[in-house]
Design a protein around this motif. Structure first.
Motif, PDB file in Angstrom:
ATOM      1  N   ARG A  12     -64.836 -42.168-142.613  1.00  0.00           N
ATOM      2  CA  ARG A  12     -63.574 -41.589-142.137  1.00  0.00           C
ATOM      3  C   ARG A  12     -63.565 -41.473-140.611  1.00  0.00           C
ATOM      4  O   ARG A  12     -62.517 -41.673-139.976  1.00  0.00           O
ATOM      5  CB  ARG A  12     -63.350 -40.218-142.776  1.00  0.00           C
ATOM      6  N   LEU A  13     -64.691 -41.144-140.017  1.00  0.00           N
ATOM      7  CA  LEU A  13     -64.743 -41.068-138.552  1.00  0.00           C
ATOM      8  C   LEU A  13     -64.504 -42.449-137.934  1.00  0.00           C
ATOM      9  O   LEU A  13     -63.781 -42.584-136.943  1.00  0.00           O
ATOM     10  CB  LEU A  13     -66.100 -40.514-138.097  1.00  0.00           C
ATOM     11  N   ALA A  14     -65.114 -43.483-138.519  1.00  0.00           N
ATOM     12  CA  ALA A  14     -64.949 -44.832-137.981  1.00  0.00           C
ATOM     13  C   ALA A  14     -63.508 -45.314-138.114  1.00  0.00           C
ATOM     14  O   ALA A  14     -63.009 -46.067-137.268  1.00  0.00           O
ATOM     15  CB  ALA A  14     -65.895 -45.792-138.687  1.00  0.00           C
ATOM     16  N   LEU A  15     -62.791 -44.866-139.167  1.00  0.00           N
ATOM     17  CA  LEU A  15     -61.425 -45.317-139.397  1.00  0.00           C
ATOM     18  C   LEU A  15     -60.407 -44.647-138.473  1.00  0.00           C
ATOM     19  O   LEU A  15     -59.235 -45.024-138.485  1.00  0.00           O
ATOM     20  CB  LEU A  15     -61.032 -45.058-140.862  1.00  0.00           C
ATOM     21  N   VAL A  16     -60.828 -43.667-137.692  1.00  0.00           N
ATOM     22  CA  VAL A  16     -59.900 -43.029-136.746  1.00  0.00           C
ATOM     23  C   VAL A  16     -59.450 -44.026-135.684  1.00  0.00           C
ATOM     24  O   VAL A  16     -58.380 -43.903-135.092  1.00  0.00           O
ATOM     25  CB  VAL A  16     -60.554 -41.780-136.113  1.00  0.00           C
ATOM     26  N   ASP A  17     -60.279 -45.048-135.409  1.00  0.00           N
ATOM     27  CA  ASP A  17     -59.908 -46.139-134.498  1.00  0.00           C
ATOM     28  C   ASP A  17     -59.805 -45.681-133.051  1.00  0.00           C
ATOM     29  O   ASP A  17     -58.829 -45.960-132.354  1.00  0.00           O
ATOM     30  CB  ASP A  17     -58.593 -46.788-134.944  1.00  0.00           C
ATOM     31  N   CYS A  18     -60.813 -44.939-132.605  1.00  0.00           N
ATOM     32  CA  CYS A  18     -60.953 -44.613-131.187  1.00  0.00           C
ATOM     33  C   CYS A  18     -62.422 -44.329-130.937  1.00  0.00           C
ATOM     34  O   CYS A  18     -63.211 -44.163-131.875  1.00  0.00           O
ATOM     35  CB  CYS A  18     -60.086 -43.418-130.789  1.00  0.00           C
ATOM     36  N   GLU A  19     -62.820 -44.272-129.670  1.00  0.00           N
ATOM     37  CA  GLU A  19     -64.201 -43.952-129.348  1.00  0.00           C
ATOM     38  C   GLU A  19     -64.492 -42.501-129.733  1.00  0.00           C
ATOM     39  O   GLU A  19     -63.650 -41.621-129.552  1.00  0.00           O
ATOM     40  CB  GLU A  19     -64.455 -44.150-127.850  1.00  0.00           C
ATOM     41  N   PHE A  20     -65.685 -42.265-130.282  1.00  0.00           N
ATOM     42  CA  PHE A  20     -66.057 -40.893-130.636  1.00  0.00           C
ATOM     43  C   PHE A  20     -67.554 -40.716-130.468  1.00  0.00           C
ATOM     44  O   PHE A  20     -68.325 -41.688-130.496  1.00  0.00           O
ATOM     45  CB  PHE A  20     -65.630 -40.549-132.063  1.00  0.00           C
ATOM     46  N   THR A  21     -67.980 -39.484-130.296  1.00  0.00           N
ATOM     47  CA  THR A  21     -69.391 -39.135-130.153  1.00  0.00           C
ATOM     48  C   THR A  21     -69.701 -37.978-131.081  1.00  0.00           C
ATOM     49  O   THR A  21     -69.011 -36.954-131.053  1.00  0.00           O
ATOM     50  CB  THR A  21     -69.729 -38.727-128.706  1.00  0.00           C
ATOM     51  N   VAL A  22     -70.727 -38.138-131.916  1.00  0.00           N
ATOM     52  CA  VAL A  22     -71.122 -37.104-132.859  1.00  0.00           C
ATOM     53  C   VAL A  22     -72.234 -36.266-132.247  1.00  0.00           C
ATOM     54  O   VAL A  22     -73.308 -36.773-131.914  1.00  0.00           O
ATOM     55  CB  VAL A  22     -71.586 -37.727-134.191  1.00  0.00           C
ATOM     56  N   GLN A  23     -71.988 -34.969-132.107  1.00  0.00           N
ATOM     57  CA  GLN A  23     -72.996 -34.035-131.620  1.00  0.00           C
ATOM     58  C   GLN A  23     -73.830 -33.455-132.762  1.00  0.00           C
ATOM     59  O   GLN A  23     -74.940 -32.994-132.565  1.00  0.00           O
ATOM     60  CB  GLN A  23     -72.309 -32.894-130.861  1.00  0.00           C
ATOM     61  N   GLY A  24     -73.298 -33.456-133.961  1.00  0.00           N
ATOM     62  CA  GLY A  24     -74.015 -32.906-135.104  1.00  0.00           C
ATOM     63  C   GLY A  24     -73.169 -33.052-136.349  1.00  0.00           C
ATOM     64  O   GLY A  24     -71.973 -33.353-136.284  1.00  0.00           O
ATOM     65  N   PRO A  25     -73.830 -32.900-137.496  1.00  0.00           N
ATOM     66  CA  PRO A  25     -75.224 -32.495-137.712  1.00  0.00           C
ATOM     67  C   PRO A  25     -76.203 -33.651-137.510  1.00  0.00           C
ATOM     68  O   PRO A  25     -75.782 -34.820-137.498  1.00  0.00           O
ATOM     69  CB  PRO A  25     -75.209 -32.039-139.179  1.00  0.00           C
ATOM     70  N   PRO A  26     -77.502 -33.358-137.359  1.00  0.00           N
ATOM     71  CA  PRO A  26     -78.480 -34.419-137.078  1.00  0.00           C
ATOM     72  C   PRO A  26     -78.497 -35.520-138.126  1.00  0.00           C
ATOM     73  O   PRO A  26     -78.647 -36.699-137.790  1.00  0.00           O
ATOM     74  CB  PRO A  26     -79.819 -33.651-137.046  1.00  0.00           C
ATOM     75  N   GLU A  27     -78.325 -35.151-139.430  1.00  0.00           N
ATOM     76  CA  GLU A  27     -78.385 -36.186-140.466  1.00  0.00           C
ATOM     77  C   GLU A  27     -77.214 -37.163-140.356  1.00  0.00           C
ATOM     78  O   GLU A  27     -77.344 -38.346-140.674  1.00  0.00           O
ATOM     79  CB  GLU A  27     -78.430 -35.561-141.866  1.00  0.00           C
ATOM     80  N   LEU A  28     -76.048 -36.687-139.885  1.00  0.00           N
ATOM     81  CA  LEU A  28     -74.911 -37.585-139.673  1.00  0.00           C
ATOM     82  C   LEU A  28     -75.172 -38.483-138.468  1.00  0.00           C
ATOM     83  O   LEU A  28     -74.806 -39.665-138.475  1.00  0.00           O
ATOM     84  CB  LEU A  28     -73.625 -36.781-139.488  1.00  0.00           C
TER      85      LEU A  28
END
Length: 358
Positions: free
Chosen positions: A323-339
């Motif tokens: 779902r995050l990838a389908l947003v279709d913009c650059e993104f950075t995940v700060q957490g959780p570590p397993e994600l």
């Protein structure tokens, strides 16, 4: 009343439900009765709760208006088929906000549909292929209506159930409520063979059969009142025990409105944010775009537009990453570590796929 009066009242009601004003003489001609009979029938409809207004004068007439309560509707064959097909199409996917109401309405309508119309509805449904959204499994509406009817009628139910590992079992349950999460349907029920409460994914249910045996609903564990809200709370507790909670912290290089329109509500609501954060655990960005046409900047001229999602969910890592990838913009995940770790592996796999020899 004569024997033909009920049928005549239904025909009159069907005409009045057409959004227009009907002169008394035209109604009398349509129904082959006198204007006096029309006036008496209008009075009978009012006594039954139908708000029929009359206008005076030579050009006056009758029309059905909105009242304080919704009166029963009379549908012709084409209208009944159209509504049933629409409800079936909607019930096959979880529709936020109206999911339970649509299934209840479909169950009521299909209960009274004549066989000839039920066949037409099934033919149209079988000839229609829905475009899958990719974020949830489609469901046979007939399965949904069978479960809803059994739960409403407090009737024990048998069905085949396939587990996540693919194991097939036969179940006999006392259905309590259907619960929609926005992308999937679940049945909360008491399993008679296991003598305990269970939640079943409806897309894994097949061959539902109402046994005809009635039951008195048992109280849900930890709930006092009984009803849809109790079922939803029980379901939430049940799912929380199965799936570890993910505390999301994701920065998007796009306005909050752009991101919110592309994320399911179950993942939370992003809020406007400043520049990309640099503190916290080692972040991971979404996969680099492969060759292809340039995408428009979702932030428009304001390239500094950004937002941040901080929420909790019990969805799987794989589904959240998708779902995050389908947003279709650059993104950075700060957490959780397993994600963060899962996206790193997924990004590496996608990069290798894009560089594979052709």
């Amino acid at each position: 009343m004569t024997d033909t009066t009920p049928a005549r009242l239904l025909k009159l009601l069907s005409l009045l439900q057409t959004p227009r004003e009907w002169p008394g003489g035209e109604l009398a001609e349509r129904l082959d009765v006198t204007p006096r009979t029309i006036r008496r029938d209008i009075d009978r409809l009012r006594e039954l709760g139908y708000p029929v207004e009359a206008s005076r004068g030579s050009a006056g007439g009758y029309r059905l208006v909105a009242g304080a309560a919704l009166p029963p509707l009379v549908l012709d064959d084409e209208e009944a088929v159209a509504i049933a097909v629409g409800l079936r199409a909607g019930a096959g996917h979880a529709i936020e906000g109206v999911e339970e109401a649509s299934v209840r309405a479909l169950a009521k309508l299909e209960q009274v549909l004549p066989a000839r119309l039920r066949h037409r509805v099934s033919s149209l449904q079988n000839a229609t292929v829905p475009l899958a959204r990719g974020d949830g499994s489609t469901i046979d509406p007939r399965t949904l209506t069978a479960l809803a009817a059994a739960a409403t009628g407090q009737e024990r139910l048998r069905f085949a159930y396939r587990s996540g590992e693919g194991t097939e079992t036969k179940r006999q349950v006392e259905p309590y409520r259907l619960v929609s999460t926005g992308r999937r349907w679940y049945l909360v029920a008491y399993d008679l063979l296991r003598e305990d409460w269970r939640t079943f994914r409806v897309d894994r249910v097949s061959e539902p059969f109402a046994t005809g045996a009635r039951f008195t609903p048992r109280p849900l564990p930890g709930e006092d009142g009984g009803g849809a809200e109790d079922a939803a709370r029980y379901f939430a507790r049940s799912m929380a025990g199965r799936q570890p909670e993910l505390r999301l912290d994701v920065w998007f290089a796009a306005p909050a409105e752009f991101v919110a329109a592309r994320l399911p509500p179950t993942l939370g609501v992003p809020e406007a944010a400043g520049p990309e954060p640099v503190s916290g655990p080692e972040p991971v960005s979404g996969p680099e775009p492969v060759s292809g046409p340039e995408r428009e900047n979702p932030g428009g001229e304001n390239t500094g537009s950004a937002c941040r999602l901080r929420s909790s969910c019990t969805d799987s890592l794989e589904w959240v990453a998708l779902r995050l990838a389908l947003v279709d913009c650059e993104f950075t995940v700060q957490g959780p570590p397993e994600l963060v770790e899962h996206l790193g592996r997924l990004g590496a796999r996608l990069t290798r796929a894009a560089k594979a020899p052709r």
